[in-house]
Design a protein around this motif. Structure first.
Motif, PDB file in Angstrom:
ATOM      1  N   GLY A  94       0.862  11.099 -14.393  1.00 53.10           N
ATOM      2  CA  GLY A  94       0.701   9.708 -15.335  1.00 53.10           C
ATOM      3  C   GLY A  94       0.445   8.603 -14.636  1.00 53.10           C
ATOM      4  O   GLY A  94       0.553   7.317 -15.039  1.00 53.10           O
ATOM      5  N   GLN A  95      -0.346   8.752 -13.426  1.00 50.64           N
ATOM      6  CA  GLN A  95      -0.885   7.547 -12.922  1.00 50.64           C
ATOM      7  C   GLN A  95      -2.119   7.311 -13.129  1.00 50.64           C
ATOM      8  O   GLN A  95      -3.064   8.034 -13.203  1.00 50.64           O
ATOM      9  CB  GLN A  95      -0.641   7.890 -11.270  1.00 50.64           C
ATOM     10  CG  GLN A  95      -1.158   6.923  -9.966  1.00 50.64           C
ATOM     11  CD  GLN A  95      -0.086   5.828 -10.252  1.00 50.64           C
ATOM     12  OE1 GLN A  95       1.036   5.846 -10.581  1.00 50.64           O
ATOM     13  NE2 GLN A  95      -0.834   4.407 -10.106  1.00 50.64           N
ATOM     14  N   ASP A  96      -2.462   5.980 -13.053  1.00 48.16           N
ATOM     15  CA  ASP A  96      -3.965   5.477 -13.284  1.00 48.16           C
ATOM     16  C   ASP A  96      -4.468   5.309 -12.071  1.00 48.16           C
ATOM     17  O   ASP A  96      -4.095   4.495 -11.192  1.00 48.16           O
ATOM     18  CB  ASP A  96      -3.905   4.108 -13.884  1.00 48.16           C
ATOM     19  CG  ASP A  96      -5.140   3.676 -14.434  1.00 48.16           C
ATOM     20  OD1 ASP A  96      -6.246   4.231 -14.020  1.00 48.16           O
ATOM     21  OD2 ASP A  96      -5.268   2.710 -15.041  1.00 48.16           O
ATOM     22  N   TRP A  97      -5.175   6.481 -11.348  1.00 46.52           N
ATOM     23  CA  TRP A  97      -5.718   6.333 -10.105  1.00 46.52           C
ATOM     24  C   TRP A  97      -6.735   5.082  -9.828  1.00 46.52           C
ATOM     25  O   TRP A  97      -7.009   4.563  -8.932  1.00 46.52           O
ATOM     26  CB  TRP A  97      -6.490   7.703  -9.650  1.00 46.52           C
ATOM     27  CG  TRP A  97      -5.409   8.689  -9.501  1.00 46.52           C
ATOM     28  CD1 TRP A  97      -5.181   9.673 -10.538  1.00 46.52           C
ATOM     29  CD2 TRP A  97      -4.450   8.966  -8.400  1.00 46.52           C
ATOM     30  NE1 TRP A  97      -4.091  10.456 -10.017  1.00 46.52           N
ATOM     31  CE2 TRP A  97      -3.721   9.921  -8.942  1.00 46.52           C
ATOM     32  CE3 TRP A  97      -4.416   8.609  -7.423  1.00 46.52           C
ATOM     33  CZ2 TRP A  97      -2.751  10.723  -7.871  1.00 46.52           C
ATOM     34  CZ3 TRP A  97      -3.608   8.744  -6.548  1.00 46.52           C
ATOM     35  CH2 TRP A  97      -2.680  10.104  -6.617  1.00 46.52           C
ATOM     36  N   GLN A  98      -7.630   4.661 -10.966  1.00 44.89           N
ATOM     37  CA  GLN A  98      -8.311   3.674 -10.835  1.00 44.89           C
ATOM     38  C   GLN A  98      -7.492   2.594 -10.308  1.00 44.89           C
ATOM     39  O   GLN A  98      -7.975   1.577  -9.698  1.00 44.89           O
ATOM     40  CB  GLN A  98      -9.148   3.463 -11.912  1.00 44.89           C
ATOM     41  CG  GLN A  98      -9.991   2.213 -12.003  1.00 44.89           C
ATOM     42  CD  GLN A  98     -11.221   2.330 -11.140  1.00 44.89           C
ATOM     43  OE1 GLN A  98     -11.697   3.535 -10.886  1.00 44.89           O
ATOM     44  NE2 GLN A  98     -11.727   1.393 -10.805  1.00 44.89           N
ATOM     45  N   GLU A  99      -6.487   2.225 -11.173  1.00 44.02           N
ATOM     46  CA  GLU A  99      -5.773   1.101 -10.641  1.00 44.02           C
ATOM     47  C   GLU A  99      -5.231   0.981  -9.243  1.00 44.02           C
ATOM     48  O   GLU A  99      -4.995  -0.056  -8.945  1.00 44.02           O
ATOM     49  CB  GLU A  99      -4.646   0.660 -11.969  1.00 44.02           C
ATOM     50  CG  GLU A  99      -3.853  -0.459 -11.687  1.00 44.02           C
ATOM     51  CD  GLU A  99      -2.639  -0.406 -12.778  1.00 44.02           C
ATOM     52  OE1 GLU A  99      -1.733  -1.516 -12.781  1.00 44.02           O
ATOM     53  OE2 GLU A  99      -2.702   0.542 -13.812  1.00 44.02           O
ATOM     54  N   THR A 100      -4.745   2.298  -8.939  1.00 42.69           N
ATOM     55  CA  THR A 100      -3.999   2.468  -7.806  1.00 42.69           C
ATOM     56  C   THR A 100      -4.943   2.001  -6.613  1.00 42.69           C
ATOM     57  O   THR A 100      -4.707   1.379  -5.586  1.00 42.69           O
ATOM     58  CB  THR A 100      -3.572   3.591  -7.774  1.00 42.69           C
ATOM     59  OG1 THR A 100      -2.484   4.123  -8.721  1.00 42.69           O
ATOM     60  CG2 THR A 100      -2.772   3.819  -6.339  1.00 42.69           C
ATOM     61  N   ALA A 101      -6.221   2.581  -6.866  1.00 39.69           N
ATOM     62  CA  ALA A 101      -7.553   2.273  -5.921  1.00 39.69           C
ATOM     63  C   ALA A 101      -7.635   0.752  -5.573  1.00 39.69           C
ATOM     64  O   ALA A 101      -7.845   0.361  -4.787  1.00 39.69           O
ATOM     65  CB  ALA A 101      -8.409   3.040  -6.029  1.00 39.69           C
ATOM     66  N   GLU A 102      -7.556   0.091  -6.896  1.00 37.03           N
ATOM     67  CA  GLU A 102      -7.923  -1.247  -6.901  1.00 37.03           C
ATOM     68  C   GLU A 102      -7.136  -2.015  -6.111  1.00 37.03           C
ATOM     69  O   GLU A 102      -7.351  -2.674  -5.397  1.00 37.03           O
ATOM     70  CB  GLU A 102      -8.213  -1.719  -8.066  1.00 37.03           C
ATOM     71  CG  GLU A 102      -9.479  -1.194  -9.143  1.00 37.03           C
ATOM     72  CD  GLU A 102      -9.628  -1.574 -10.522  1.00 37.03           C
ATOM     73  OE1 GLU A 102      -8.572  -2.244 -11.014  1.00 37.03           O
ATOM     74  OE2 GLU A 102     -10.514  -1.401 -11.300  1.00 37.03           O
ATOM     75  N   GLY A 103      -5.576  -1.574  -6.430  1.00 35.66           N
ATOM     76  CA  GLY A 103      -4.521  -2.237  -5.760  1.00 35.66           C
ATOM     77  C   GLY A 103      -4.490  -1.924  -4.256  1.00 35.66           C
ATOM     78  O   GLY A 103      -4.258  -3.062  -3.213  1.00 35.66           O
ATOM     79  N   VAL A 104      -4.681  -0.838  -3.894  1.00 36.98           N
ATOM     80  CA  VAL A 104      -4.762  -0.587  -2.477  1.00 36.98           C
ATOM     81  C   VAL A 104      -6.019  -1.130  -1.884  1.00 36.98           C
ATOM     82  O   VAL A 104      -5.801  -1.687  -0.641  1.00 36.98           O
ATOM     83  CB  VAL A 104      -4.860   1.033  -2.339  1.00 36.98           C
ATOM     84  CG1 VAL A 104      -5.121   1.330  -0.859  1.00 36.98           C
ATOM     85  CG2 VAL A 104      -3.721   1.645  -2.646  1.00 36.98           C
ATOM     86  N   ILE A 121       0.857  -1.285   0.012  1.00 40.75           N
ATOM     87  CA  ILE A 121       0.142   0.071  -0.040  1.00 40.75           C
ATOM     88  C   ILE A 121       0.834   1.377   0.014  1.00 40.75           C
ATOM     89  O   ILE A 121       0.667   2.339  -0.737  1.00 40.75           O
ATOM     90  CB  ILE A 121      -0.908   0.068   1.294  1.00 40.75           C
ATOM     91  CG1 ILE A 121      -2.105  -1.211   1.054  1.00 40.75           C
ATOM     92  CG2 ILE A 121      -1.589   1.235   1.398  1.00 40.75           C
ATOM     93  CD1 ILE A 121      -2.762  -1.279   2.340  1.00 40.75           C
ATOM     94  N   ARG A 122       2.098   1.244   0.931  1.00 36.77           N
ATOM     95  CA  ARG A 122       2.970   2.382   0.943  1.00 36.77           C
ATOM     96  C   ARG A 122       3.395   2.476  -0.464  1.00 36.77           C
ATOM     97  O   ARG A 122       3.502   3.761  -0.936  1.00 36.77           O
ATOM     98  CB  ARG A 122       3.812   2.043   1.928  1.00 36.77           C
ATOM     99  CG  ARG A 122       4.964   3.217   2.041  1.00 36.77           C
ATOM    100  CD  ARG A 122       5.646   2.971   3.188  1.00 36.77           C
ATOM    101  NE  ARG A 122       6.971   4.069   3.311  1.00 36.77           N
ATOM    102  CZ  ARG A 122       7.784   3.949   4.029  1.00 36.77           C
ATOM    103  NH1 ARG A 122       8.060   3.120   4.995  1.00 36.77           N
ATOM    104  NH2 ARG A 122       8.790   4.882   4.046  1.00 36.77           N
ATOM    105  N   LEU A 123       3.862   1.498  -1.037  1.00 39.29           N
ATOM    106  CA  LEU A 123       4.522   1.682  -2.588  1.00 39.29           C
ATOM    107  C   LEU A 123       3.635   2.287  -3.393  1.00 39.29           C
ATOM    108  O   LEU A 123       4.079   3.240  -4.166  1.00 39.29           O
ATOM    109  CB  LEU A 123       5.037   0.485  -2.770  1.00 39.29           C
ATOM    110  CG  LEU A 123       5.947   0.403  -3.936  1.00 39.29           C
ATOM    111  CD1 LEU A 123       7.019   1.111  -4.166  1.00 39.29           C
ATOM    112  CD2 LEU A 123       6.761  -0.921  -4.541  1.00 39.29           C
ATOM    113  N   GLN A 124       2.515   1.700  -3.745  1.00 40.51           N
ATOM    114  CA  GLN A 124       1.538   2.114  -4.577  1.00 40.51           C
ATOM    115  C   GLN A 124       1.065   3.755  -4.255  1.00 40.51           C
ATOM    116  O   GLN A 124       0.970   4.425  -5.293  1.00 40.51           O
ATOM    117  CB  GLN A 124       0.296   1.428  -4.573  1.00 40.51           C
ATOM    118  CG  GLN A 124       0.578   0.031  -4.954  1.00 40.51           C
ATOM    119  CD  GLN A 124      -0.720  -1.048  -4.956  1.00 40.51           C
ATOM    120  OE1 GLN A 124      -1.702  -0.713  -5.650  1.00 40.51           O
ATOM    121  NE2 GLN A 124      -0.957  -1.620  -3.911  1.00 40.51           N
TER     122      GLN A 124
END
Length: 448
Positions: A271-281, A258-261
């Motif tokens: 350049g970040q896909d926030w949808q993908e980040t939210a799904e990973g978190v 979570i911290r890395l993402q």
């Protein structure tokens, strides 16, 4: 305010109280025994004197009846004899006896004859020291035989015995008190050793044990029991430390992910896909939530000490149907009516964990069966578990490298929760080869 004697007594040491109690009991027993001894001795000696005096009086009466009495009358044991005629005159006496004054007057003689027992008479008015035992017998021609014997020797013997007992009894009590003090101290030495050993046991001395005496007595049993308790506490502490260490290790990975993402997303927001980040978190957060739930479930099982949260009748077949309906890959092959005693939520969690494990590793299907004897089976057709690992997988935080790694499932707590819950309900759980696949078998006692 002064303490009561009872409070003072309770504050004293066990050695002191046992010694005092033993000495007090012995003193009381010896006092009663001495009193009884003196009483019995006095009675026995008096009876002996009475019998001897009666025998002398009987011999004199026979001689009086035969008219062969001589004066003075001769006796071999110092008995004093007076023969009194029907007019109250003394006709024959032993040497040294009064020839004028009878030892007993007519009324007293009549009373003794009526009682038939010896009487006690003070001999000092008759110039005789001490007391006398007097026997009266009636002879022919109105004569009366009065025989008396001094009992000063008996009184002297009893006084001597009383003095010996008066001196010897306290000495014996003191001797016993000293012996009891030494013996009780020696007996309590193992307990003192246990106390010192217990004082040396600290949270850093994990393998410390209390000294066990060689004697096979209650102290030996106590030391053995306490060492068993220390072993259980040590084992529980080791399990707790291992659980904390494993939990910290399991928490590190999702927290690091979570911290890395988040750091990457914040470092390159354009350049970040926030949808993908939210799904990973969210995925890592769900993983943390499952781990927290599993740890909480294990903590509750440990807190209850292997006892279900509730013991009430549970329709196990209804629980099985409700759980299986949530899994599309599962098939309920047999579901007989079964009633067990326990907690429905805990039993539902058992089947849910087994189903999650089976669905995660199955190739095509999962079969569930519940028979009337309380046997619940969950079978998958996946890669299975090697026979040598089928018991080890029930340990906490245990995952096999092949087919059941962390990437495919949880933290290795699901089967541990299953085993602890089933044991709390009085049952057993095991894994069997399903050829191919794996079969989890849960056996629960059926409520009759």
């Amino acid at each position: 305010m002064a303490d009561s004697p009872l409070a003072w007594w309770r504050r004293q040491g066990l050695r002191f109280r046992l010694t005092v109690a033993a000495a007090a009991v012995l003193a009381l027993a010896l006092a009663v025994s001495a009193s009884v001894l003196l009483s019995v001795l006095d009675r026995a000696l008096i009876d002996t004197v009475d019998e001897s005096t009666r025998a002398q009086a009987q011999a004199v009466r026979v001689a009086a009846d035969a008219g062969t009495l001589t004066s003075p009358i001769t006796t071999h044991d110092g008995t004093i004899v007076q023969v009194i005629d029907d007019r109250g005159r003394i006709t024959h006496v032993t040497y040294g006896a009064d020839r004028l004054v009878p030892l007993l007057d007519a009324e007293a003689r009549a009373q003794v004859l009526a009682d038939g027992q010896a009487t006690l008479l003070d001999g000092r008015p008759y110039a005789m020291p001490g007391f006398l035992r007097v026997i009266v017998l009636r002879a022919d021609r109105g004569q009366t035989v009065v025989a008396a014997r001094p009992i000063s020797e008996i009184q002297t013997s009893l006084a001597t015995a009383a003095r010996v007992l008066f001196v010897g009894t306290p000495a014996l009590v003191v001797l016993l008190a000293v012996a009891s003090w030494l013996m009780i101290g020696r007996t309590l030495q193992p307990i003192s050793a246990l106390r010192r050993g217990a004082a040396e046991v600290t949270n850093t001395a994990r393998s410390r044990r209390l000294p066990v005496p060689q004697s096979r007595d209650e102290v030996h049993s106590l030391a053995t029991t306490l060492n068993d308790m220390l072993a259980r506490l040590e084992e529980a502490e080791q399990r707790q430390r291992a659980l904390v260490a494993d939990a910290a290790h399991e928490l590190r990975s999702p927290l690091a992910s979570i911290r890395l993402q988040l750091e990457v997303a914040l470092g390159h927001p354009g350049g970040q896909d926030w949808q993908e980040t939210a799904e990973g978190v969210l995925e890592d957060t769900m993983r943390l939530a499952r781990l927290a739930e599993d740890l909480l479930a294990l903590a509750r099982l440990d807190e209850r000490g292997g006892v279900p949260a509730r013991r009430e009748p549970v329709d196990l077949d209804d629980v099985v149907r409700q759980v299986v309906d949530r899994y599309g890959e599962a098939r309920l092959t047999v579901c007989d009516p079964v009633v067990v005693r326990g907690d429905a939520l805990d039993l539902s969690r058992v089947l849910t964990n087994l189903m999650d494990n089976a669905v995660r590793h199955t190739s095509s299907k999962v079969d569930v069966a519940l028979t009337g004897d309380g046997v619940l089976t969950v079978t998958d057709d996946g890669p299975g578990v090697p026979e040598q690992d089928r018991d080890r997988v029930f340990n906490r935080f245990t995952r096999l490298d092949s087919g059941r790694s962390r990437d495919e499932g949880g933290a290795g707590l699901g089967l541990a929760i299953v085993r602890e819950t089933v044991r709390a309900h009085g049952g057993t759980v095991s894994l069997e080869d399903a050829g191919p696949g794996l079969r989890a078998v849960v056996r629960l006692p059926v409520s009759r």
